[in-house]
Scaffold this motif. Structure first.
Motif, PDB file in Angstrom:
ATOM      1  N   GLY A  55     -20.692  18.871  -7.351  1.00 53.74           N
ATOM      2  CA  GLY A  55     -19.280  18.584  -7.557  1.00 53.74           C
ATOM      3  C   GLY A  55     -18.917  17.134  -7.312  1.00 53.74           C
ATOM      4  N   THR A  56     -19.677  16.457  -6.461  1.00 54.06           N
ATOM      5  CA  THR A  56     -19.377  15.071  -6.136  1.00 54.06           C
ATOM      6  C   THR A  56     -19.774  14.118  -7.261  1.00 54.06           C
ATOM      7  N   LEU A  57     -20.900  14.358  -7.886  1.00 58.10           N
ATOM      8  CA  LEU A  57     -21.379  13.433  -8.914  1.00 58.10           C
ATOM      9  C   LEU A  57     -20.426  13.320 -10.103  1.00 58.10           C
ATOM     10  N   PRO A  58     -19.937  14.428 -10.691  1.00 64.28           N
ATOM     11  CA  PRO A  58     -18.970  14.276 -11.777  1.00 64.28           C
ATOM     12  C   PRO A  58     -17.654  13.663 -11.312  1.00 64.28           C
ATOM     13  N   ALA A  59     -17.250  13.952 -10.071  1.00 64.20           N
ATOM     14  CA  ALA A  59     -16.019  13.362  -9.557  1.00 64.20           C
ATOM     15  C   ALA A  59     -16.156  11.849  -9.439  1.00 64.20           C
ATOM     16  N   LEU A  60     -17.293  11.386  -8.969  1.00 66.20           N
ATOM     17  CA  LEU A  60     -17.524   9.945  -8.883  1.00 66.20           C
ATOM     18  C   LEU A  60     -17.563   9.311 -10.271  1.00 66.20           C
ATOM     19  N   ALA A  61     -18.149  10.021 -11.229  1.00 68.53           N
ATOM     20  CA  ALA A  61     -18.182   9.505 -12.596  1.00 68.53           C
ATOM     21  C   ALA A  61     -16.782   9.469 -13.192  1.00 68.53           C
ATOM     22  N   GLY A  62     -15.946  10.438 -12.849  1.00 67.88           N
ATOM     23  CA  GLY A  62     -14.592  10.478 -13.381  1.00 67.88           C
ATOM     24  C   GLY A  62     -13.689   9.407 -12.801  1.00 67.88           C
ATOM     25  N   ILE A  63     -14.006   8.930 -11.619  1.00 66.32           N
ATOM     26  CA  ILE A  63     -13.192   7.894 -10.995  1.00 66.32           C
ATOM     27  C   ILE A  63     -13.298   6.574 -11.755  1.00 66.32           C
ATOM     28  N   THR A  64     -14.425   6.354 -12.420  1.00 62.47           N
ATOM     29  CA  THR A  64     -14.621   5.082 -13.123  1.00 62.47           C
ATOM     30  C   THR A  64     -13.779   4.958 -14.384  1.00 62.47           C
ATOM     31  N   GLY A  65     -13.296   6.077 -14.918  1.00 63.87           N
ATOM     32  CA  GLY A  65     -12.515   6.044 -16.151  1.00 63.87           C
ATOM     33  C   GLY A  65     -11.029   6.073 -15.870  1.00 63.87           C
ATOM     34  N   PRO A  66     -10.236   6.391 -16.884  1.00 57.94           N
ATOM     35  CA  PRO A  66      -8.790   6.529 -16.689  1.00 57.94           C
ATOM     36  C   PRO A  66      -8.476   7.668 -15.719  1.00 57.94           C
ATOM     37  N   PHE A  67      -7.284   7.686 -15.180  1.00 62.82           N
ATOM     38  CA  PHE A  67      -6.920   8.679 -14.167  1.00 62.82           C
ATOM     39  C   PHE A  67      -7.004  10.109 -14.686  1.00 62.82           C
ATOM     40  N   TRP A  68      -6.825  10.314 -15.979  1.00 64.74           N
ATOM     41  CA  TRP A  68      -6.835  11.668 -16.528  1.00 64.74           C
ATOM     42  C   TRP A  68      -8.230  12.142 -16.922  1.00 64.74           C
TER      43      TRP A  68
END
Length: 100
Positions: A55-68
């Motif tokens: 669960g942490t790895l996709p969350a970290l990847a999502g932080i690099t993009g836009p907020f949505w």
């Protein structure tokens, strides 16, 4: 979406890979528990560690993009294979109570 922003495409690929890896680890862990090769305590600890790691790895990847991007791309892509596995695993009428 991936054509418009390569970073979002990378996030989508990471989320999908994490979802498939998560599903395979769950299947392997369930098989070991049912075969009696793993105790329930180790099974539970393994699941907690897996959920935190996957669960942490996709969350970290999502932080690099836009907020949505985290809510729209990464998390659904990561957990969609698990949802399909749960739907396919549960047989019809599996939770029926009593004899009818």
């Amino acid at each position: 979406m991936a054509i418009r922003s390569p970073l979002l495409g990378l996030d989508l690929a990471i989320g999908g890979a994490c979802g498939v890896i998560n599903m395979l680890l769950i299947m392997h862990n369930n098989e070991r528990l049912l075969d009696g090769r793993r105790s329930r305590g180790v099974y539970g600890i393994n699941n907690v560690v897996r959920v935190l790691g996957i669960g942490t790895l996709p969350a970290l990847a999502g932080i690099t993009g836009p907020f949505w991007s985290l809510g729209n791309l990464v998390m659904p892509d990561s957990f969609a294979p698990l949802a399909f596995y749960i739907i396919a695993l549960r047989p019809p009428n599996a939770y029926r109570r009593g004899a009818e």
